[in-house]
Design a protein around this motif. Sequence first.
Motif: not given
Length: 488
Positions: A32, A47, A68, A79
């Motif tokens: 992410t 992440r 994601h 998100i």
Amino acid sequence: MNKTSIDGATEFSRWKIENELLDIPFKGPRFTWCNNSRIGKKRVYERIDKALGSKDWFFTFPNTGVFHHPIQISDHALIEIDLCLTDARECRVIILNSWKYFFVGSPVICVVRKIAKVRDDIKRWVLDKRKEWRRKWEDFDEKLIDTMVIAITDGNELPNIIANEELKEFAKAVALFWRQRAKLKWCMDGDTCNKFFFNLVKGWAGTIFIFGVKEENGQWMFGGRSFNWVPRALKSPGPDGILAALFQKYWYVVKEDITEAVMSALNSGFILNELNRTFITLVPKCQNPENVTDYQPISLCNVMMKIITKCIANKLARVMEYIVGDFQNVFVPGRLIIDNILLAHEAIHSINSHRSGVHGRFAFKADMSKAYDSVSRAFLLATLRGFGFPEKLVLLIMSCVTTVSYEVLVNGTPHPNFKSRCGLRQGDPISPFLFIICMEVLSYNVANAQVSGSLAGIQLCRETPPLTHLFFADDSIFFLQDKNNACS
């Protein structure tokens, strides 16, 4: 630099455990965050964005997921939290929100009002969703037909059309809906929505519709065809409009309020009139019913009232074997009705085998017409006190029996309510026990007549006590000898 720990990670993990938080599962790219380094430098992915949920969150939204999105301009990925609010989940949220509504009053009154709000909110939601469900099913049905036609034309195997879990659940729900409306209990699997189910629904609606009833003077009393009622579930609800399955499924939500209301009613001995309302639906006994006696009245009680009376019935069940004699085996824990059946078979065989002698033997069967409806409440009160039940329990039982009000459903329309002066309500958990206790008085009288010599039973073999009667709930068989004018 390989760093095995991060500052604050231990405290964060401890905080998660203390608050009982769990990671919400994710879909999409694994990472992410990215440092977005220029060409020539090492790019780093991590992440670092997570979603946590509590126990209450997973109860409310059990299929919650995190998606994601790919990293684009920003160094963080977008998100997205998906609550997966399908139709069943929407219904769950409605029930949770409706039950949390605050009402003023006693625990019983609050529960009655909460149940009414849940019923009204679900009904409103169903009316809003009905068109969407119909359109969804029509689109699914058209897609299924087109795919099958193409597969058959090309000579290919039929693909799995309902591989999608959401469509699969929807197809099962539609099949269950029509199976319940058709009152089809023996068909568990097979075709979903077809002409067979629709015809069964129409046939069932025609058999239960009441066009008119013949009175005692022979004249017909007709009713208007204003509403054609079809039962909507295998277990039809009472005046509260709620099935017991809802309480079972959402027990973690209603547990505290229901328990408090039930304990309040049991301890105070006061039964709210609104709680003790009962629908009476008429089910035909024969093919073409004409008289009122051709219909079987079925009582539909509120779920809350059933819980209260079930608690009382569980208390009565513990003492039934001590106060009910051996001549009754129905509704007595630890006894089997088959024992009385075998004993009656042996008694009939003994009578047929002993045709000679000074005194004749005979047996006759008595069936009580409308047995539950004929119980005198004054006699019931005297019987309960005569057996030595605590006065508080006696008053509680009589409150359950005397506060009931009935509304007759004629073609689905409830008629004005009325009170009854006698009788026990069929479908009430305590009614069988109360009826058996009243029947025990008759059993005692027959046994006392045997002891006094005014009646003489039959002996199946030597050195056995004489058998005078056997009871099967509202059916009874008497075995007597022609002595001392027993026939009179």
